[in-house]
Design a protein around this motif. Structure first.
Motif, mmCIF file in Angstrom:
data_model
loop_
_atom_site.group_PDB
_atom_site.id
_atom_site.type_symbol
_atom_site.label_atom_id
_atom_site.label_comp_id
_atom_site.label_asym_id
_atom_site.label_seq_id
_atom_site.Cartn_x
_atom_site.Cartn_y
_atom_site.Cartn_z
ATOM 1 N N ARG A 9 -96.303 48.726 3.949
ATOM 2 C CA ARG A 9 -95.852 48.574 2.560
ATOM 3 C C ARG A 9 -94.699 49.548 2.328
ATOM 4 N NH1 ARG A 9 -98.732 48.109 -2.864
ATOM 5 N NH2 ARG A 9 -100.677 47.854 -1.709
ATOM 6 N N LEU A 10 -93.520 48.985 2.087
ATOM 7 C CA LEU A 10 -92.356 49.795 1.776
ATOM 8 C C LEU A 10 -92.183 49.781 0.265
ATOM 9 C CD1 LEU A 10 -90.043 48.169 4.450
ATOM 10 C CD2 LEU A 10 -91.324 50.308 4.678
ATOM 11 N N GLY A 11 -91.245 50.496 -0.204
ATOM 12 C CA GLY A 11 -90.980 50.445 -1.645
ATOM 13 C C GLY A 11 -90.924 51.823 -2.246
ATOM 14 N N ASP A 12 -90.817 51.825 -3.533
ATOM 15 C CA ASP A 12 -90.657 53.083 -4.263
ATOM 16 C C ASP A 12 -91.200 52.872 -5.667
ATOM 17 O OD1 ASP A 12 -88.692 51.542 -5.531
ATOM 18 O OD2 ASP A 12 -87.151 52.225 -4.148
ATOM 19 N N GLU A 13 -90.745 53.666 -6.600
ATOM 20 C CA GLU A 13 -91.288 53.583 -7.963
ATOM 21 C C GLU A 13 -90.998 52.229 -8.621
ATOM 22 O OE1 GLU A 13 -88.993 55.716 -6.951
ATOM 23 O OE2 GLU A 13 -87.194 55.048 -8.045
ATOM 24 N N ARG A 14 -90.091 51.452 -8.036
ATOM 25 C CA ARG A 14 -89.778 50.132 -8.609
ATOM 26 C C ARG A 14 -90.786 49.072 -8.189
ATOM 27 N NH1 ARG A 14 -84.103 49.311 -6.039
ATOM 28 N NH2 ARG A 14 -85.356 50.201 -4.353
ATOM 29 N N SER A 24 -93.276 47.377 -4.601
ATOM 30 C CA SER A 24 -93.555 47.319 -3.167
ATOM 31 C C SER A 24 -92.763 46.215 -2.486
ATOM 32 C CB SER A 24 -95.053 47.063 -2.943
ATOM 33 O OG SER A 24 -95.809 48.070 -3.553
#
Ligand code: T46
Length: 136
Positions: free
Chosen positions: A14-19, A21
Motif C-alpha cells: 500500500r503506497l500513498g500519503d495523507e491524500r 492509498s
C-alpha cells in the motif's frame, strides 16, 4: 496458511500519503506472470454464485478492490475457501484449479489480472472433465 494450501495470497504494497492509498501492480514483480488481460466483476446480483470452471493454462491474480467475496478453490484433491475483503491482498489462482465465487457484497468489485487473452477453449466447465484432466 497451511504448508500445501491452495490459497496463495500475494500481499500488495500500500503506497500513498495523507491524500489516500495507492497500489501498483507490475508484471513479473508484484504479479508472477506477464499480465495480458484485466477484467473486473461488479454489480453482482445478490446471492449469485459465479465461476464453476477451471482453466487449462491460464494463471490469474484476483483482488477484491472494493467490498468482499468468497472464493472456493479445488485442485481435484483438496478444496479450500478464502474470503477476499481488501484491496491489498491478491489471490493467485493457478491453472487446473476449479474456482467458485460466492457471497459478493453489494459493493464488491473483483478485479482479475490474467496471464492470457480471453479464450473460451481454455475453460473446463464440467467438473467431471476437470477431475480427469487434473489427474493426468
Ligand atoms: C475466472 C473468474 C474469476 C469475455 O468475453 N472476456 C473475458 O475476458 C471474460 C473473463 C469473460 N468474457 C465473457 C464470457 C461470458 O460470456 O463474459 C461472460 C461472463 O464470463 P464467465 O461466465 O466466464 O464469468 P465468471 O464470473 O464465471 O468467471 C470469470 C472468468 O471468466 C474466469 O476466467 O476465473 O471470473
Amino acid at each position: 496458511m497451511q504448508k500445501n494450501s491452495l490459497i496463495k495470497k500475494i500481499g500488495l504494497n500500500r503506497l500513498g500519503d495523507e491524500r489516500g492509498s495507492l497500489v501498483a501492480l507490475e508484471s513479473h514483480r508484484t504479479i508472477p506472470f506477464c499480465v495480458k488481460r484485466v477484467y473486473y466483476l461488479f454489480n453482482t446480483t445478490r446471492g449469485v454464485a459465479r465461476g464453476f470452471h477451471a482453466h487449462r493454462n491460464l494463471k490469474q491474480v484476483a483482488v477484491c478492490v472494493s467490498g468482499s467475496c468468497r472464493f472456493v478453490l479445488d485442485n481435484g484433491k483438496q478444496r479450500e475457501e478464502v474470503i477476499l475483503d481488501n484491496p491489498i491482498t491478491g489471490l493467485l489462482i493457478d491453472s487446473l484449479t476449479w474456482r467458485e465465487m460466492y457471497d459478493f457484497s453489494s459493493d464488491a468489485v473483483l478485479m482479475v489480472l490474467a496471464s492470457e487473452y480471453y479464450d473460451e477453449l481454455d475453460y473446463i466447465r464440467n467438473y467431471d472433465e476437470f477431475l480427469k484432466v487434473a489427474a493426468l
